[in-house]
Design an enzyme around this catalytic site. Structure first.
Site, PDB file in Angstrom:
ATOM      1  N   LYS A  10       9.158  -3.493   4.861  1.00 54.20           N
ATOM      2  CA  LYS A  10       9.333  -3.024   3.558  1.00 54.20           C
ATOM      3  C   LYS A  10       8.459  -2.385   3.167  1.00 54.20           C
ATOM      4  CE  LYS A  10       6.868  -7.704   3.098  1.00 54.20           C
ATOM      5  NZ  LYS A  10       6.165  -8.081   2.006  1.00 54.20           N
ATOM      6  N   ARG A  66       6.024 -19.670  -4.199  1.00 57.17           N
ATOM      7  CA  ARG A  66       6.547 -18.397  -4.332  1.00 57.17           C
ATOM      8  C   ARG A  66       8.183 -18.660  -4.135  1.00 57.17           C
ATOM      9  NH1 ARG A  66       4.942 -12.999  -0.977  1.00 57.17           N
ATOM     10  NH2 ARG A  66       6.285 -13.868   0.532  1.00 57.17           N
ATOM     11  N   HIS A  90       6.873 -19.477   5.035  1.00 59.35           N
ATOM     12  CA  HIS A  90       5.739 -18.164   4.843  1.00 59.35           C
ATOM     13  C   HIS A  90       4.452 -19.025   4.615  1.00 59.35           C
ATOM     14  CE1 HIS A  90       4.556 -14.201   4.827  1.00 59.35           C
ATOM     15  NE2 HIS A  90       4.191 -14.245   3.567  1.00 59.35           N
ATOM     16  N   ARG A 138       7.235 -12.832  12.596  1.00 58.19           N
ATOM     17  CA  ARG A 138       7.547 -11.549  11.318  1.00 58.19           C
ATOM     18  C   ARG A 138       6.406 -10.749  11.126  1.00 58.19           C
ATOM     19  NH1 ARG A 138       9.391 -16.258   8.459  1.00 58.19           N
ATOM     20  NH2 ARG A 138       7.519 -15.707   6.981  1.00 58.19           N
ATOM     21  N   TYR A 184     -13.570  16.120 -14.165  1.00 54.81           N
ATOM     22  CA  TYR A 184     -13.416  15.638 -15.655  1.00 54.81           C
ATOM     23  C   TYR A 184     -14.788  14.668 -16.004  1.00 54.81           C
ATOM     24  CZ  TYR A 184      -8.742  17.055 -15.610  1.00 54.81           C
ATOM     25  OH  TYR A 184      -7.570  17.796 -15.155  1.00 54.81           O
ATOM     26  N   CYS A 192      -9.047  13.773  -9.438  1.00 53.91           N
ATOM     27  CA  CYS A 192      -8.129  14.234 -10.361  1.00 53.91           C
ATOM     28  C   CYS A 192      -6.710  13.704  -9.712  1.00 53.91           C
ATOM     29  CB  CYS A 192      -8.167  15.598 -10.559  1.00 53.91           C
ATOM     30  SG  CYS A 192      -9.909  16.325 -10.680  1.00 53.91           S
ATOM     31  N   MET A 193      -5.547  14.220 -10.428  1.00 59.21           N
ATOM     32  CA  MET A 193      -4.353  13.547  -9.898  1.00 59.21           C
ATOM     33  C   MET A 193      -3.970  14.271  -8.621  1.00 59.21           C
ATOM     34  SD  MET A 193      -0.446  14.178 -11.940  1.00 59.21           S
ATOM     35  CE  MET A 193      -1.350  13.455 -13.311  1.00 59.21           C
ATOM     36  N   ASP A 194      -4.317  15.452  -8.313  1.00 57.43           N
ATOM     37  CA  ASP A 194      -4.056  16.204  -7.059  1.00 57.43           C
ATOM     38  C   ASP A 194      -5.335  16.772  -6.281  1.00 57.43           C
ATOM     39  OD1 ASP A 194      -1.138  16.130  -8.463  1.00 57.43           O
ATOM     40  OD2 ASP A 194      -2.436  17.562  -9.562  1.00 57.43           O
TER      41      ASP A 194
HETATM   42  C1  LIG Z   1       8.448 -13.388   3.976  1.00 59.33           C
HETATM   43  C2  LIG Z   1       7.351 -12.463   4.824  1.00 59.33           C
HETATM   44  N1  LIG Z   1       7.070 -12.430   5.874  1.00 59.33           N
HETATM   45  C3  LIG Z   1       6.347 -11.639   6.634  1.00 59.33           C
HETATM   46  C4  LIG Z   1       5.522 -10.741   6.264  1.00 59.33           C
HETATM   47  C5  LIG Z   1       4.721  -9.888   6.986  1.00 59.33           C
HETATM   48  O1  LIG Z   1       3.028  -9.995   6.331  1.00 59.33           O
HETATM   49  P1  LIG Z   1       2.076  -9.396   7.279  1.00 59.33           P
HETATM   50  O2  LIG Z   1       2.086  -8.143   6.875  1.00 59.33           O
HETATM   51  O3  LIG Z   1       0.978 -10.317   6.745  1.00 59.33           O
HETATM   52  O4  LIG Z   1       2.235  -9.834   8.727  1.00 59.33           O
HETATM   53  C6  LIG Z   1       5.638 -10.725   4.805  1.00 59.33           C
HETATM   54  C7  LIG Z   1       4.644  -9.765   3.936  1.00 59.33           C
HETATM   55  O5  LIG Z   1       4.395  -9.964   2.881  1.00 59.33           O
HETATM   56  C8  LIG Z   1       6.486 -11.698   4.109  1.00 59.33           C
HETATM   57  O6  LIG Z   1       6.636 -11.576   2.735  1.00 59.33           O
END
Ligand SMILES: Cc1ncc(COP(=O)(O)O)c(C=O)c1O
Length: 371
Positions: A37, A135, A164, A220, A264, A309-311
């Protein structure tokens, strides 16, 4: 690799990603869902997905359906799961593209099933269980009721069940053990009633390191995939390595006279005559407008001085008289015998390494090594 055309860029070593995925498989003997993600934690979702799959990852995990659809469009054919919310309007597309969604609320399931009538086939889903994260998720009793009602639905294929962990990265193991106990009690009840979905998964990177009893059918990993530690209390084993280096080129170098303001607000003023360099990196790239950051030039640590700065930002280069315009500067990664880690930068920013890499701006060119 020709980087002459770039003033600042990211280098992402896909061999490191492959090797981290293999390290996770060796450790867990479970299927791997590569969590990619937020553009693969800033590393580039498509290339990370490809590398992870080459190294044996079976699944890709994303936060949003848009991320999943983009991966499909780009040719990723592995299983893909949306770990967070999917709007009902996109459920028909999830069905068409074979994307797994999370169901964490029975009401939401009703809306999904209504939307699912618009596409042929069944919606693939994983039930999310609230065991202590506070959550998303159904509490175990609700999850059991839900599975009893929907396990055999014509439009719904419940492939997985997951939870999780909130504190798997901490030395105190109690919360994780309590979460796991709630989850395993639910699994046992479901097993006895013949309602257990085929893929059970719970472990984020910290649990992969600290809690072997959480592996189940699939793990995961997110942050560990990129070779970054889940937290200072959960260091990664030595076989993991960071994949990302952030580089820039020195674009100006000047001797400023004593008492000269830099950037700045003139918060930094030269003491004596000082060699001040400029790099084309700023908060528009995900660098931060905070004091205390450092960079590597000619293998030495130097201070970023004056406001970012920004860049652009400025470096104090008195300790590297051999520095020249055009030199490669490292903001994250290794140069010579020094390393500036995402963890170092996070400590300086008062945040976590996750935020450092996820904040790397889209405008930074990403160069993939060992593609
Ligand atoms: C539902 C879920 N699974 C797995 C992960 C992976 O977590 P991590 O990056 O701590 O391994 C995340 C990340 O936030 C998550 O939201």
């Amino acid at each position: 690799m020709d980087t002459q055309a770039y003033s600042t860029w990211l280098e992402i070593d896909l061999d490191a990603i492959r090797s981290n995925v293999r390290a996770i498989s060796r450790r867990t003997h479970a299927m791997v869902m590569a969590v990619i993600k937020a553009n693969g934690y800033g590393h580039g979702a498509l290339q990370i997905a490809r590398a992870a799959i080459e190294a044996g990852a079976d699944w890709c995990g994303v936060a949003r359906i848009e991320e999943a659809l983009l991966l499909r469009e780009q040719g990723i054919s592995s299983e893909i799961m949306v770990l967070g919310y999917t709007p009902p309007a996109l459920i028909p597309e999830a069905i068409r593209q074979g994307i797994h969604v999370a169901i964490y609320d029975p009401q939401m399931a009703k809306a999904y099933l209504e939307a699912a009538q618009k596409a042929p086939g069944r919606l693939k889903a994983h039930v999310k269980v609230e065991t202590g994260m506070g959550r998303l998720g159904m509490v175990p009793e609700k999850a059991a009721e839900f599975l009893a009602e929907y396990h055999d639905h014509a439009k719904l294929e419940i492939d997985g069940i997951f939870t999780h962990f909130a504190r798997a990265d901490e030395p105190d193991v109690n919360t994780t053990q309590e979460q796991l106990a709630r989850f395993t009690a639910l699994l046992e009840g479901l097993r006895q009633r013949g309602l257990l979905p085929k893929t059970v998964h719970t472990s984020n990177s910290a649990a992969i390191i600290n809690f072997p009893q959480t592996y189940f059918d699939m793990v995961r990993p997110g942050i560990a995939l990129y070779g970054l530690t889940p937290s200072p209390e959960s260091p990664l084993p030595s076989e993991f390595r960071p994949a990302l280096t952030w580089k820039a080129r020195l674009t100006s170098l000047r001797l400023l006279p004593p008492g000269h303001g830099v950037s700045y607000g003139h918060q930094y003023k030269t003491q004596g005559e000082e060699r001040i360099g400029v790099i084309p990196v700023g908060y528009g790239d995900g660098y931060r407008r905070v004091p205390g950051q450092q960079a590597l030039v000619r293998g030495q640590r130097v201070d970023v001085v004056g406001r970012v700065c920004m860049d652009q930002c400025m470096l104090q280069l008195d300790s590297v008289p051999e520095a020249r315009v055009g030199d490669e500067v490292v903001l994250l990664g290794v140069q010579g015998s020094h390393r500036l880690s995402a963890e170092d930068l996070a400590a300086c920013w008062g945040t976590i390494n996750y935020e450092v890499v996820c904040g790397l701006a889209d405008r930074l060119p990403r160069i993939f090594l060992n593609a």
